[in-house]
Design a protein around this motif. Sequence first.
Motif: not given
Ligand code: MRU
Length: 365
Positions: A50, A53-55, A90, A165, A177, A204, A243-244, A254-255
């Motif tokens: 990480m 990180r972030g989708a 991931r 997050c 986002t 986060q 969101a992921d 999401n987180k």
């Molecule tokens: O585990 P992470 O830090 O990668 O998770 C990120 C999230 O859950 C974010 O809210 C999500 O990716 C949206 S990012 C634009």
Amino acid sequence: MKIHGEPTRSIWPLPDGSGVGTIDQARLPHRLATLELRDAAAVEQAIRSMQVRGAPLIGVAGAYGLAMALRAHADDAGLASAHQRLAETRPTAVNLRWALDRVRRRVAPLAPGERAAAAWDEAGRIADEDVAINHALGAHGARLLAERQRGLGRPERPLNVLTHCNAGWIATVDYGTALSAVYQAHDAGVPLHVWVDETRPRNQGLLTAWELAAHGVPYTLIADNAGGHLMQRGQVDMVIVGADRVTRHGDVCNKIGTYLKALAAHDNGVPFYAAVPSPTIDWQVRDALAEIPIEDRGGDELRRVGGLDAQGQPAQVAIAPPDTPAANPAFDVTPARLVTGIITERGIAAPSALAALFTQPAAAE
Ligand code: MRU
């Protein structure tokens, strides 16, 4: 976004084309350090740990990683195994698989000798598109925030937005986002204040606080459990998260902890929005709870806490004995019934109208 006045993206090709540079997110918010990733193994490691990180960002990093893997092994077997290794880093955010699939589709018909360069170009296109998408969805979101602020009936009263997050620019290539909407509303002069969930166990929220501070957006860091209490007291006007993975029916993965915020928002009549670039929509998944793989990141993230020691050096401390049983699901699913709207680059839709938004021609601006 800008760092020390300089426009900066969260990932960039190195000048000699040997790899990519990126921000080491594991060192934020204490230190702004960069990483140079020059092969697929380094990309895999950075995503797993990480540091990246972030989708949307892991999608772009994965795409560059696949291009780097093809420099060494560009035959079909090399392509398949690098795709698989990167995809496994991931499992929850669909952006990673989406970007890897897109690069694979682009290069599979080519001769092996042409694949690495074509994959590199495709990764660059995905990165550029991410920037454009996030800017567009942020513009829609900013209009929504402005409307809601006007609805408060007091021009000077800041709109209190709660976020969970980090859905900011460092989680994407640029803009973010959920925070893209916040930044654009703030830049347009909409009075705003953001409640920032700490987002245990990886915290986060501290990245979100760092981003908001750098941009001059008023915010307050809160413990994850404070949101419901603030909503009961009328101190939250809306919730907006990233969101992921989002299903065609508008279920939002999401987180971890997002679902509890949505429940509290529903109970208190607080609108709950997710800001979702189209690559985050998984059109295949029908049953989010049954089908979306939820990453388990292991108990040490709960048993230990990182920060700076008294000398200002990075340090970790144990907050529980090492044999403490701990479960650490990293994401949860908020059912569509708790979601007021989904903010996309195509506009804002109720969850039930999300698919229609993408089957109709894009509305003219
Ligand atoms: O585990 P992470 O830090 O990668 O998770 C990120 C999230 O859950 C974010 O809210 C999500 O990716 C949206 S990012 C634009």
